[in-house]
Design an enzyme around this catalytic site. Structure first.
Site, PDB file in Angstrom:
ATOM      1  N   VAL B 240       0.858  -1.310  -0.151  1.00 54.84           N
ATOM      2  CA  VAL B 240       0.041  -0.018  -0.229  1.00 54.84           C
ATOM      3  C   VAL B 240       0.971   1.087   0.098  1.00 54.84           C
ATOM      4  O   VAL B 240       0.330   2.313   0.335  1.00 54.84           O
ATOM      5  CB  VAL B 240      -1.027   0.164   1.124  1.00 54.84           C
ATOM      6  CG1 VAL B 240      -1.887  -0.995   1.232  1.00 54.84           C
ATOM      7  CG2 VAL B 240       0.005  -0.286   2.579  1.00 54.84           C
ATOM      8  N   ARG B 242       4.073   2.409  -2.412  1.00 55.47           N
ATOM      9  CA  ARG B 242       4.311   2.812  -3.900  1.00 55.47           C
ATOM     10  C   ARG B 242       4.732   1.709  -4.753  1.00 55.47           C
ATOM     11  O   ARG B 242       5.245   0.700  -3.990  1.00 55.47           O
ATOM     12  CB  ARG B 242       5.432   3.884  -3.940  1.00 55.47           C
ATOM     13  CG  ARG B 242       4.997   5.285  -3.254  1.00 55.47           C
ATOM     14  CD  ARG B 242       4.133   5.864  -4.275  1.00 55.47           C
ATOM     15  NE  ARG B 242       3.551   7.135  -3.959  1.00 55.47           N
ATOM     16  CZ  ARG B 242       2.526   7.635  -3.186  1.00 55.47           C
ATOM     17  NH1 ARG B 242       1.734   6.564  -2.592  1.00 55.47           N
ATOM     18  NH2 ARG B 242       2.318   8.898  -2.840  1.00 55.47           N
ATOM     19  N   ASP B 266      -2.017  -2.330  -4.086  1.00 57.95           N
ATOM     20  CA  ASP B 266      -2.725  -1.150  -4.464  1.00 57.95           C
ATOM     21  C   ASP B 266      -2.041  -0.013  -5.121  1.00 57.95           C
ATOM     22  O   ASP B 266      -2.780   0.796  -5.590  1.00 57.95           O
ATOM     23  CB  ASP B 266      -3.158  -0.680  -2.952  1.00 57.95           C
ATOM     24  CG  ASP B 266      -4.487   0.227  -2.937  1.00 57.95           C
ATOM     25  OD1 ASP B 266      -5.386  -0.034  -3.815  1.00 57.95           O
ATOM     26  OD2 ASP B 266      -4.091   1.578  -2.505  1.00 57.95           O
ATOM     27  N   GLU B 271       0.476   3.652 -13.072  1.00 59.59           N
ATOM     28  CA  GLU B 271      -1.111   3.836 -12.783  1.00 59.59           C
ATOM     29  C   GLU B 271      -1.602   4.656 -13.555  1.00 59.59           C
ATOM     30  O   GLU B 271      -1.270   5.773 -13.746  1.00 59.59           O
ATOM     31  CB  GLU B 271      -0.918   3.988 -11.061  1.00 59.59           C
ATOM     32  CG  GLU B 271      -0.507   3.317 -10.243  1.00 59.59           C
ATOM     33  CD  GLU B 271      -0.679   3.730  -8.752  1.00 59.59           C
ATOM     34  OE1 GLU B 271      -1.276   4.897  -8.465  1.00 59.59           O
ATOM     35  OE2 GLU B 271       0.201   3.151  -7.936  1.00 59.59           O
ATOM     36  N   HIS B 290      -5.080   1.835  -6.402  1.00 60.98           N
ATOM     37  CA  HIS B 290      -4.795   2.926  -5.520  1.00 60.98           C
ATOM     38  C   HIS B 290      -5.798   3.605  -4.778  1.00 60.98           C
ATOM     39  O   HIS B 290      -6.019   4.848  -4.784  1.00 60.98           O
ATOM     40  CB  HIS B 290      -3.741   3.720  -6.146  1.00 60.98           C
ATOM     41  CG  HIS B 290      -2.959   4.651  -5.288  1.00 60.98           C
ATOM     42  ND1 HIS B 290      -1.735   5.093  -6.020  1.00 60.98           N
ATOM     43  CD2 HIS B 290      -2.959   5.025  -4.220  1.00 60.98           C
ATOM     44  CE1 HIS B 290      -1.064   5.819  -5.033  1.00 60.98           C
ATOM     45  NE2 HIS B 290      -1.889   5.995  -3.925  1.00 60.98           N
TER      46      HIS B 290
END
Lengths: 339, 339
Positions: B240, B242, B266, B271, B290
């Site tokens: 969670v 990077r 996540d 992204e 994310h």
């Protein structure tokens, strides 16, 4: 009004006969019992024959409903132990009205069920089902999640399992309250416990309604159309008790109409849930296979609990987890709930 | 060795110019700022022009990487605030080496991320993905689940988010320990904190490895093939922090080879995660967009945190959440971690 609890110390004979109703697998760790007793491992179709003359019965295959039909053969039975928390499947009138002492497996399932319920609550709040569905489509579906901190759970059923659920949800910042037969104001785990007559009124406060009550005449069909209508449209129902606590047709209708937002069901009227049930394919329903309380290692724990109770019985000590057969569960004084 | 923290009280001019880098939506609740300042709501392509003469910058669209290119235009900038916890996206050398004070949104994401991580842990332990897959096939797939009580989590990153994760996992009975830059023995939340040099050694104890570290030169690629090889075959990795904290190719290889049991991610190197990534379709991987820290209401909270800091700046008070630009995060003294 409740009947007196049956005596907890049925005299054991010198070399008792212990029947064990099991399906494909025998309970582990039974050597100690086998040393001092004649143990008859039996199955549903041989149960009547093996019950004849038996002093004690372990219902290891607690999913079996064979006991009621075989019951007339139980001519010497003093004690029946079930490898489950709920005793609804064995509390048919003939057993209930007999002198046979009934004990259950309180103490094995509380923590696992509480964790499972928390997992379901978080799965709803974080929409893990939606995320998994998007993943199958390789779709980056960003949206905001919900917090569970500060959300309210109404827990229906204030026995040891409901209590463990309350403690666990409270540990992550949820507000909890209980609804149970013994509504009693302040409570260290539930904060407050309301009586069952307050159920509909309290449901309107809930973001999550967790059903963890024993199945009795009083609780059968407790969550019906009226109860569901009292819930918030955003609320989710979680049932880890027994299927018949909820009126399934009413639940399906409420989910379809958007009267509540979702349901996670671990228990059903008929188990396994028939393939034709509409619940399987409803988008806001999680169906799980009656596994909330069953963690790796639970079978040895269940067997050890029986073996311990067997030792107590042999030594004339009070049995653990004696069920009040008229209440339908093990009555637990409020001060003794943290053992 | 760390550089001194830049001054936390940049003098505000009489009527400052505040640039706000946002995408499609402006931050809510900015009226108080607009009353006393010239606020320039801007976008990535207009940023350079709007930075010219600006005294302060709010990076509201913290996903944008436009700031570095526009930086030469920042001729009057004294303060930059980012609407995120991690500041890796704005810590390019020119900003880092400047006198511009950088503040972040510490305090908004801790609780939500901790809940999300617990949800992922429980989803693994109870195999909710397997249950949902069986449900799609209308299949009653009974099996035993795992407990989380007593399981061990090694939390990599001991800042406020890692600390909140530690507290939450501990609240449900998990054993936790921390691995972080400031390894320091006993800690009230982590129990014990090990230095980053002990990472590989500690990973072998973990049932769950939770990565919640800031992305810095020191932590980039921290979870690589060697680290993954040190984990138990039954362990799960949860990221969670990077994406670049984990070497994705090494992770994919480790999952395929059964070196670890699963991963919930996540955050990703790129992204949204590109549709061609193998992670989308791996059976033991949960991909989420994310969203761990983003709960309903987080945008007003982020905006309110900026507005509060703006008020402090105007009054010459110390700013909240000043980032040590050489460390790459807000240093938090051990005694001040529970605010």
């Amino acid at each position: 009004m409740t009947a007196p609890v049956p005596p907890a110390r049925p005299d054991p004979p010198a070399r008792p006969i212990v029947a064990v109703l099991c399906a494909d697998r025998r309970p582990p760790g039974m050597r100690e019992v086998e040393r001092g007793a004649d143990v008859r491992y039996t199955t549903a179709d041989r149960l009547a024959g093996d019950l004849r003359g038996a002093d004690a019965l372990l219902v290891w295959d607690f999913r079996s409903s064979a006991l009621e039909a075989a019951w007339p053969a139980a001519d010497a039975l003093r004690w029946t132990h079930v490898a489950s928390a709920g005793v609804d499947a064995v509390l048919f009138p003939a057993l209930r009205d007999s002198d046979v002492v009934l004990t259950n497996s309180r103490g094995v399932f509380e923590g696992p069920v509480a964790e499972y319920v928390l997992g379901l609550v978080l799965a709803f709040a974080k929409d893990l089902a939606g995320t998994m569905a998007a993943q199958r489509e390789r779709r980056w579906w960003y949206r905001e999640a919900e917090r569970v901190d500060g959300a309210t759970a109404v827990i229906v059923g204030t026995g040891p399992i409901g209590r463990a659920v309350a403690r666990t949800l409270r540990a992550v910042g949820m507000r909890v309250e209980g609804v149970g037969r013994g509504g009693r104001g302040h409570d260290p785990d539930f904060g407050v416990v309301h009586g069952l007559d307050a159920l509909t009124r309290r449901l309107g406060h809930a973001d999550y309604v967790v059903v963890a009550a024993p199945l009795t005449a009083r609780t059968t069909g407790l969550v019906d159309a009226a109860a569901l209508a009292a819930m918030k449209p955003s609320a989710r129902l979680i049932n880890v008790g027994r299927g018949a606590l909820v009126v399934t047709a009413d639940l399906v209708a409420a989910l379809r109409a958007g009267i509540i937002a979702g349901a996670a069901l671990d228990v059903f009227d008929t188990e396994p849930l028939p393939a034709g049930s509409p619940l399987w394919s409803m988008p806001n329903v999680l169906v799980s296979p009656h596994m909330a309380g069953d963690v790796v290692g639970h079978l040895p724990m269940l067997a050890a609990l029986f073996v311990d109770n067997y030792g107590r019985w042999r030594r004339g000590l009070p049995l653990r987890n004696v069920v009040d057969k008229y209440l339908g569960y093990v009555p637990v004084p409020a001060a003794a709930t943290r053992d």
